[in-house]
Scaffold this motif. Structure first.
Motif, PDB file in Angstrom:
ATOM      1  N   GLN A  10       0.833  -1.208   0.000  1.00 48.41           N
ATOM      2  CA  GLN A  10       0.000   0.000   0.000  1.00 48.41           C
ATOM      3  C   GLN A  10       0.865   1.253   0.000  1.00 48.41           C
ATOM      4  O   GLN A  10       0.590   2.206  -0.721  1.00 48.41           O
ATOM      5  CB  GLN A  10      -0.933   0.021   1.213  1.00 48.41           C
ATOM      6  CG  GLN A  10      -2.085  -0.939   1.110  1.00 48.41           C
ATOM      7  CD  GLN A  10      -2.885  -1.020   2.385  1.00 48.41           C
ATOM      8  OE1 GLN A  10      -2.382  -0.805   3.484  1.00 48.41           O
ATOM      9  NE2 GLN A  10      -4.159  -1.347   2.251  1.00 48.41           N
ATOM     10  N   HIS A  14       1.040   4.107  -2.991  1.00 52.93           N
ATOM     11  CA  HIS A  14       0.867   5.550  -2.774  1.00 52.93           C
ATOM     12  C   HIS A  14       2.076   6.334  -3.291  1.00 52.93           C
ATOM     13  O   HIS A  14       1.924   7.374  -3.937  1.00 52.93           O
ATOM     14  CB  HIS A  14       0.671   5.858  -1.280  1.00 52.93           C
ATOM     15  CG  HIS A  14      -0.728   5.682  -0.819  1.00 52.93           C
ATOM     16  ND1 HIS A  14      -1.723   6.586  -1.071  1.00 52.93           N
ATOM     17  CD2 HIS A  14      -1.303   4.686  -0.100  1.00 52.93           C
ATOM     18  CE1 HIS A  14      -2.845   6.165  -0.533  1.00 52.93           C
ATOM     19  NE2 HIS A  14      -2.618   5.008   0.052  1.00 52.93           N
ATOM     20  N   PRO A  40       4.493  12.105   1.339  1.00 58.04           N
ATOM     21  CA  PRO A  40       4.099  11.138   2.364  1.00 58.04           C
ATOM     22  C   PRO A  40       4.545  11.548   3.771  1.00 58.04           C
ATOM     23  O   PRO A  40       3.821  11.319   4.730  1.00 58.04           O
ATOM     24  CB  PRO A  40       4.791   9.839   1.941  1.00 58.04           C
ATOM     25  CG  PRO A  40       5.078  10.009   0.507  1.00 58.04           C
ATOM     26  CD  PRO A  40       5.287  11.463   0.281  1.00 58.04           C
ATOM     27  N   ASN A  43       2.063  14.049   5.013  1.00 53.78           N
ATOM     28  CA  ASN A  43       0.806  13.372   5.353  1.00 53.78           C
ATOM     29  C   ASN A  43       0.937  12.565   6.638  1.00 53.78           C
ATOM     30  O   ASN A  43       0.034  12.584   7.480  1.00 53.78           O
ATOM     31  CB  ASN A  43       0.347  12.470   4.204  1.00 53.78           C
ATOM     32  CG  ASN A  43      -0.319  13.253   3.094  1.00 53.78           C
ATOM     33  OD1 ASN A  43      -1.050  14.198   3.352  1.00 53.78           O
ATOM     34  ND2 ASN A  43      -0.056  12.872   1.867  1.00 53.78           N
ATOM     35  N   HIS A  82      -5.360  15.649   2.028  1.00 55.91           N
ATOM     36  CA  HIS A  82      -4.444  15.074   1.039  1.00 55.91           C
ATOM     37  C   HIS A  82      -4.324  15.971  -0.190  1.00 55.91           C
ATOM     38  O   HIS A  82      -3.235  16.137  -0.741  1.00 55.91           O
ATOM     39  CB  HIS A  82      -4.907  13.675   0.621  1.00 55.91           C
ATOM     40  CG  HIS A  82      -4.537  12.613   1.598  1.00 55.91           C
ATOM     41  ND1 HIS A  82      -3.262  12.161   1.758  1.00 55.91           N
ATOM     42  CD2 HIS A  82      -5.286  11.913   2.473  1.00 55.91           C
ATOM     43  CE1 HIS A  82      -3.231  11.223   2.683  1.00 55.91           C
ATOM     44  NE2 HIS A  82      -4.464  11.061   3.141  1.00 55.91           N
ATOM     45  N   GLU A 107      -4.199  13.217  -8.002  1.00 53.40           N
ATOM     46  CA  GLU A 107      -3.788  12.207  -7.025  1.00 53.40           C
ATOM     47  C   GLU A 107      -4.978  11.525  -6.346  1.00 53.40           C
ATOM     48  O   GLU A 107      -5.032  10.290  -6.299  1.00 53.40           O
ATOM     49  CB  GLU A 107      -2.836  12.788  -5.987  1.00 53.40           C
ATOM     50  CG  GLU A 107      -2.313  11.699  -5.089  1.00 53.40           C
ATOM     51  CD  GLU A 107      -1.307  12.178  -4.090  1.00 53.40           C
ATOM     52  OE1 GLU A 107      -0.800  11.321  -3.368  1.00 53.40           O
ATOM     53  OE2 GLU A 107      -1.044  13.387  -4.010  1.00 53.40           O
ATOM     54  N   ASN A 111      -5.885   7.573  -6.663  1.00 54.19           N
ATOM     55  CA  ASN A 111      -6.010   6.752  -5.453  1.00 54.19           C
ATOM     56  C   ASN A 111      -7.366   6.055  -5.402  1.00 54.19           C
ATOM     57  O   ASN A 111      -7.447   4.867  -5.076  1.00 54.19           O
ATOM     58  CB  ASN A 111      -5.799   7.595  -4.199  1.00 54.19           C
ATOM     59  CG  ASN A 111      -4.346   7.933  -3.976  1.00 54.19           C
ATOM     60  OD1 ASN A 111      -3.447   7.223  -4.410  1.00 54.19           O
ATOM     61  ND2 ASN A 111      -4.103   9.027  -3.299  1.00 54.19           N
ATOM     62  N   LEU A 115      -6.367   2.159  -5.839  1.00 54.60           N
ATOM     63  CA  LEU A 115      -6.213   1.481  -4.550  1.00 54.60           C
ATOM     64  C   LEU A 115      -7.276   0.411  -4.283  1.00 54.60           C
ATOM     65  O   LEU A 115      -6.941  -0.633  -3.714  1.00 54.60           O
ATOM     66  CB  LEU A 115      -6.117   2.491  -3.422  1.00 54.60           C
ATOM     67  CG  LEU A 115      -4.826   3.325  -3.493  1.00 54.60           C
ATOM     68  CD1 LEU A 115      -4.796   4.371  -2.395  1.00 54.60           C
ATOM     69  CD2 LEU A 115      -3.583   2.465  -3.453  1.00 54.60           C
TER      70      LEU A 115
END
Length: 136
Positions: A10, A14, A40, A43, A82, A107, A111, A115
């Protein structure tokens, strides 16, 4: 072991999405690599603060319906967070508000599309490994 592999996968997914979008927009592997590292981290630093705030908000719900509404609002807020981070990183890296806006929109879309495919793959693998589903 499977859980660790899934979580690692995961994270890689990302990171790959962030890199590919940034590289596609800028044509620069350097800026793509910076986005892959910086976004990242930001985040990861902000999400615990976000989750703590929303935990307090959810706790004040008077009934089940209100709790679900607050969970929905939390998810919208998390998506916005995000998007703001993606915008900020790209705008800072490129000096372009247009590129920042493009990243902020692309993005989350990527996702949302990619995902769930990733998660379905891992669910099927976990079922196969547990013996619940026979391998074809």
């Amino acid at each position: 072991m499977v859980v660790a592999a899934k979580k690692t996968s995961q994270v890689v997914a990302h990171l790959a999405i962030a890199f590919v979008i940034t590289y596609a927009v800028t044509g620069s592997m350097l800026i793509g690599g910076l986005a892959l590292l910086i976004e990242p981290v930001i985040n990861v630093l902000l999400l615990p603060i976000h989750e703590k705030a929303w935990s307090a908000i959810r706790a004040r719900a008077r009934d089940e319906r209100e709790r679900y509404m607050r969970i929905a609002a939390e998810k919208v807020s998390q998506t916005a967070l995000h998007m703001i981070v993606a915008f900020g990183v790209m705008a800072f890296a490129t000096g372009s508000l247009a590129f920042g806006g493009m990243a902020a929109v692309l993005e989350p879309i990527c996702n949302v599309i990619l995902l769930p495919i990733h998660d379905r793959f891992w669910e099927k693998l976990e079922l196969r490994l547990s013996g619940t589903v026979r391998m074809a």
